[in-house]
Design an enzyme around this catalytic site. Structure first.
Site: not given
Length: 269
Positions: A2-3
């Site tokens: 997850p960015e």
DNA sequence: AACGAAACCTGCGCGC
DNA sequence: TGCGCGCAGGTTTCGT
């Protein structure tokens, strides 16, 4: 994984589901992930209501009555909302709400973190106090001043959340491709015009990824069942040996400070 | 101070 | 089939 775009997608989905829910109890199955006394953590949360869910870089911030619950999903953290179902092996935090619904934090790798801090202090303490702004809010000169003396390659500079926040391995590769900058260029060798190209590219890549709900590269379910579609727009990341979409040169995979890195050796220099 | 490497974890795919 | 190994990756911690 997850960015910023994935975390933003989680934020929006979570907010739609649990805004105004009041916590009645908390179960903690992997206490190492909170950075305080386990009983205090549970006691403080009990009775507080979720008034907002915000995001800074890759951090989620649950705004409660008295405190902020600051969550980092690291690699594989995700949330699910369930009723009375049995606990899954990888659920490490379960919050029960007045409505009877439960919020489950699921994390195979156990890398995620929860921090609980008073609302009037959380911006001044770890983990948010040293976080840089994200590309759309980051002033060019502030950014340039932070990289212009660095002997470090530009890719790890961009992964440093005290220099610029929100980018991870996938979006750094995409950003550098769009900016036509090679990941091995040293920070100190980046000209201000190139720094501007990087900021513009980062903003554009992240914006488009948010619009598409982020990137889902892994095959298994994402947070709350939300599947992103940005993987369809990736230009270089995971494209080893495929032709560059601009010049048809084969994309190569290399290691940069230990990270798998995809680059068009012709377009990026 | 600034950088590098290891550590934190687990599951997966690989070669044997 | 089973085993060991490398790899994946965001961030902190430890060592140089």
């Amino acid at each position: 994984m997850p960015e910023l775009p994935e975390v933003e997608t989680v934020r929006r989905t979570l907010k739609a589901h649990i805004l105004n829910e009041t916590i009645t109890s908390v179960e903690l199955f992997y206490p190492k992930m909170i950075h305080m006394n386990e009983d205090q953590f549970k006691e403080k949360l009990k009775g507080q209501t979720v008034h907002d869910i915000k995001r800074m870089g890759k951090y989620l911030i649950f705004v409660l009555d008295e405190d902020a619950l600051i969550i980092h999903l690291r690699m594989e953290g995700k949330f699910f909302i369930k009723e009375n179902e049995e606990k899954d092996k990888h659920e490490h935090v379960i919050m029960t709400f007045k409505s009877g619904r439960t919020l489950r934090y699921h994390d195979v790798r156990k890398f995620g973190t929860f921090d609980l801090l008073p609302l009037d202090q959380y911006m001044d303490k770890a983990p948010l106090n040293k976080l840089a702004r994200e590309p759309k809010d980051l002033d060019l000169h502030t950014f340039y001043d932070k990289i212009k003396h660095k002997n470090l390659e530009i890719k790890p500079c961009l992964l440093d959340q005290t220099i610029i926040s929100g980018l991870g391995n996938i979006y750094v590769d995409e950003t550098l491709f769009h900016a036509r900058i090679h990941p091995l260029r040293k920070g100190k060798d980046i000209q201000i015009e190139e720094a501007k190209r990087i900021l513009d590219a980062a903003e554009k890549v992240l914006d488009e990824a948010v619009l598409l709900g982020g990137t889902t590269i892994r095959s298994y379910t994402s947070s709350l069942g939300v599947h992103g579609r940005f993987q369809l727009k990736l230009q270089v990341h995971m494209k080893k040996d495929e032709p560059c979409p601009i010049c048809q040169t084969k994309i190569i995979k290399m290691k940069v400070k230990g990270r798998g890195t995809y680059v068009c050796p012709n377009c990026q220099d």
